[in-house]
Write a protein that holds these residues in place. Sequence first.
Motif, PDB file in Angstrom:
ATOM      1  N   GLY A  11      52.162 106.242  51.691  1.00  0.00           N
ATOM      2  CA  GLY A  11      51.444 106.240  52.962  1.00  0.00           C
ATOM      3  C   GLY A  11      50.706 104.938  53.207  1.00  0.00           C
ATOM      4  N   TRP A  12      50.081 104.397  52.156  1.00  0.00           N
ATOM      5  CA  TRP A  12      49.379 103.119  52.297  1.00  0.00           C
ATOM      6  C   TRP A  12      50.357 101.990  52.614  1.00  0.00           C
ATOM      7  CZ3 TRP A  12      44.509 102.970  53.234  1.00  0.00           C
ATOM      8  CH2 TRP A  12      43.639 103.914  52.707  1.00  0.00           C
ATOM      9  N   ARG A  13      51.540 102.020  51.994  1.00  0.00           N
ATOM     10  CA  ARG A  13      52.535 100.978  52.298  1.00  0.00           C
ATOM     11  C   ARG A  13      52.999 101.073  53.748  1.00  0.00           C
ATOM     12  NH1 ARG A  13      54.022 101.871  46.757  1.00  0.00           N
ATOM     13  NH2 ARG A  13      55.452 103.556  47.332  1.00  0.00           N
ATOM     14  N   ARG A  14      53.175 102.304  54.241  1.00  0.00           N
ATOM     15  CA  ARG A  14      53.586 102.465  55.644  1.00  0.00           C
ATOM     16  C   ARG A  14      52.509 101.954  56.589  1.00  0.00           C
ATOM     17  NH1 ARG A  14      55.087 107.566  53.765  1.00  0.00           N
ATOM     18  NH2 ARG A  14      53.350 108.520  54.891  1.00  0.00           N
ATOM     19  N   LEU A  15      51.240 102.250  56.260  1.00  0.00           N
ATOM     20  CA  LEU A  15      50.155 101.794  57.127  1.00  0.00           C
ATOM     21  C   LEU A  15      50.082 100.266  57.140  1.00  0.00           C
ATOM     22  CD1 LEU A  15      47.735 102.400  58.925  1.00  0.00           C
ATOM     23  CD2 LEU A  15      46.320 102.564  56.864  1.00  0.00           C
ATOM     24  N   LEU A  16      50.166  99.658  55.960  1.00  0.00           N
ATOM     25  CA  LEU A  16      50.119  98.191  55.892  1.00  0.00           C
ATOM     26  C   LEU A  16      51.292  97.573  56.646  1.00  0.00           C
ATOM     27  CD1 LEU A  16      49.117  97.731  52.141  1.00  0.00           C
ATOM     28  CD2 LEU A  16      47.668  97.395  54.149  1.00  0.00           C
ATOM     29  N   ARG A  17      52.466  98.183  56.518  1.00  0.00           N
ATOM     30  CA  ARG A  17      53.634  97.666  57.217  1.00  0.00           C
ATOM     31  C   ARG A  17      53.448  97.753  58.733  1.00  0.00           C
ATOM     32  NH1 ARG A  17      58.579 101.060  55.678  1.00  0.00           N
ATOM     33  NH2 ARG A  17      57.555 102.530  57.083  1.00  0.00           N
ATOM     34  N   SER A  18      52.930  98.893  59.214  1.00  0.00           N
ATOM     35  CA  SER A  18      52.733  99.071  60.656  1.00  0.00           C
ATOM     36  C   SER A  18      51.702  98.085  61.202  1.00  0.00           C
ATOM     37  CB  SER A  18      52.285 100.512  60.949  1.00  0.00           C
ATOM     38  OG  SER A  18      53.261 101.438  60.539  1.00  0.00           O
ATOM     39  N   LEU A  19      50.603  97.917  60.473  1.00  0.00           N
ATOM     40  CA  LEU A  19      49.568  96.983  60.928  1.00  0.00           C
ATOM     41  C   LEU A  19      50.076  95.546  60.896  1.00  0.00           C
ATOM     42  CD1 LEU A  19      46.475  98.557  59.118  1.00  0.00           C
ATOM     43  CD2 LEU A  19      46.985  98.618  61.569  1.00  0.00           C
ATOM     44  N   SER A  20      50.958  95.243  59.945  1.00  0.00           N
ATOM     45  CA  SER A  20      51.539  93.901  59.883  1.00  0.00           C
ATOM     46  C   SER A  20      52.459  93.660  61.067  1.00  0.00           C
ATOM     47  CB  SER A  20      52.308  93.726  58.567  1.00  0.00           C
ATOM     48  OG  SER A  20      52.921  92.460  58.520  1.00  0.00           O
ATOM     49  N   VAL A  21      53.290  94.667  61.402  1.00  0.00           N
ATOM     50  CA  VAL A  21      54.182  94.536  62.553  1.00  0.00           C
ATOM     51  C   VAL A  21      53.391  94.290  63.823  1.00  0.00           C
ATOM     52  CG1 VAL A  21      55.815  95.807  64.001  1.00  0.00           C
ATOM     53  CG2 VAL A  21      56.038  95.871  61.517  1.00  0.00           C
ATOM     54  N   LEU A  22      52.238  94.955  63.929  1.00  0.00           N
ATOM     55  CA  LEU A  22      51.392  94.806  65.114  1.00  0.00           C
ATOM     56  C   LEU A  22      50.482  93.585  65.024  1.00  0.00           C
ATOM     57  CD1 LEU A  22      50.388  98.566  65.561  1.00  0.00           C
ATOM     58  CD2 LEU A  22      52.020  97.265  66.929  1.00  0.00           C
ATOM     59  N   GLU A  23      50.560  92.851  63.907  1.00  0.00           N
ATOM     60  CA  GLU A  23      49.735  91.662  63.669  1.00  0.00           C
ATOM     61  C   GLU A  23      48.241  91.942  63.787  1.00  0.00           C
ATOM     62  OE1 GLU A  23      50.923  88.253  65.910  1.00  0.00           O
ATOM     63  OE2 GLU A  23      52.647  87.852  64.626  1.00  0.00           O
ATOM     64  N   ARG A  24      47.833  93.113  63.258  1.00  0.00           N
ATOM     65  CA  ARG A  24      46.402  93.461  63.218  1.00  0.00           C
ATOM     66  C   ARG A  24      45.891  93.078  61.826  1.00  0.00           C
ATOM     67  NH1 ARG A  24      46.538  99.522  65.619  1.00  0.00           N
ATOM     68  NH2 ARG A  24      44.540  99.585  64.514  1.00  0.00           N
ATOM     69  N   LYS A  25      45.649  91.776  61.669  1.00  0.00           N
ATOM     70  CA  LYS A  25      45.356  91.229  60.354  1.00  0.00           C
ATOM     71  C   LYS A  25      44.079  91.805  59.751  1.00  0.00           C
ATOM     72  CE  LYS A  25      44.816  86.855  57.873  1.00  0.00           C
ATOM     73  NZ  LYS A  25      44.857  85.376  57.953  1.00  0.00           N
ATOM     74  N   ASP A  26      43.010  91.875  60.536  1.00  0.00           N
ATOM     75  CA  ASP A  26      41.742  92.386  60.004  1.00  0.00           C
ATOM     76  C   ASP A  26      41.871  93.851  59.574  1.00  0.00           C
ATOM     77  OD1 ASP A  26      40.642  89.927  60.478  1.00  0.00           O
ATOM     78  OD2 ASP A  26      39.720  90.494  62.397  1.00  0.00           O
ATOM     79  N   ASP A  27      42.547  94.633  60.416  1.00  0.00           N
ATOM     80  CA  ASP A  27      42.726  96.045  60.072  1.00  0.00           C
ATOM     81  C   ASP A  27      43.601  96.186  58.832  1.00  0.00           C
ATOM     82  OD1 ASP A  27      41.204  96.795  62.227  1.00  0.00           O
ATOM     83  OD2 ASP A  27      42.915  97.092  63.561  1.00  0.00           O
ATOM     84  N   ALA A  28      44.628  95.352  58.718  1.00  0.00           N
ATOM     85  CA  ALA A  28      45.502  95.400  57.550  1.00  0.00           C
ATOM     86  C   ALA A  28      44.737  95.043  56.278  1.00  0.00           C
ATOM     87  CB  ALA A  28      46.685  94.449  57.737  1.00  0.00           C
TER      88      ALA A  28
END
Length: 366
Positions: A315-332
């Motif tokens: 689940g953490w890998r999916r969240l990091l991947r999604s935030l990376s795709v959206l370029e939400r660096k701080d949230d990632a």
Amino acid sequence: MMFWTIIALVTLAAAFAVMWPFLAATTTVARRDEHAVEVYRDQLDELERDVDRGLISREEAAEARAELGRRILSADTQPEEMTARRRSRDRLARVIAIAAVLFVPAASWAVYGYLGSPDIPAQPLAARKSADPAQASIQELVARAEAQLALKPDDVRGWKALAPIYARLGRFDDAERAYRRILALEGDDAATYALLGEALVGAAKGVVEAEAEEAFEVAVNLDPKNPRARFYLALAQAQDGREDDARDRLQALTAELPEDSPWKAAARSALASFEPAENAGVGPLRANAEQQAMIDSMVAGLDQRLRENPDDPEGWRRLLRSLSVLERKDDAQAALERAVEAFGAESEEAEMIRNYARTLPVFSQD
């Protein structure tokens, strides 16, 4: 209203019939004692008649008379304190018994009044059986189908009818179980695997997780032209940051499908979301306002689930991947820190998540 009046009267009559022995118990013991005294006195009179007839001697009669006298005194002269104590105990027992008897119907009425629907008009069985299914609500139809499948769990046609309804109602876990049941009964089928994957995506709030991706892969292996599976595999690639692969798959899909195919329209819409980075400024996966709101909702749902259950490396890998795709660096970055804290900085899971994060574009930006 008449029906409920009759039910109330019948209930009261039944309760009274059960309570009657307790109500009548007040005189039972006293009458038993009085009867014993009367018996002893009759025996004394009979003893005198036996002496007069010469059936027993006067010495034997005297002994019998003394014994009967002791019994009369024992039955007729109980200590007042013992009698009062017994009466108090009997009174308490009667009150408890009567209260218990009355509690059952009173509690039943109260619970039904709160949870039931006493104002709904009666529906005889014959009327329900002959009712037009077109007039029934979707919940009633689902309930009927579930009841039928409970009796005939191997009815493949029933499962096929119910599974898509579950999905439309948002009951994705039930839809998943239904599609798995279909596969168990009917064997491997590309369309069913694709629908199973779609149910898993719905349960994950739009994220194509590993289990769903596996189902889509099986569907494509069974039928390379299955549009549903091909579209979601492209979505999985986009969510994984593989934009070029996703674009190629979507372009192939739009080229092969007929104009009236809903999946062709979906593929075109997805392709339109990809724009050059210099023209958008919000990341490689572009979306209009409505699409962006949906994506944000999906990511927020996954984030909330991990807050409630952080023991989920995938689940953490999916969240990091999604935030990376959206370029939400701080949230990632914040999500990475939470993941490491959840497992412990020195744990194997934390190290695996850190290594995975290094492969994502958002963590390699300056």
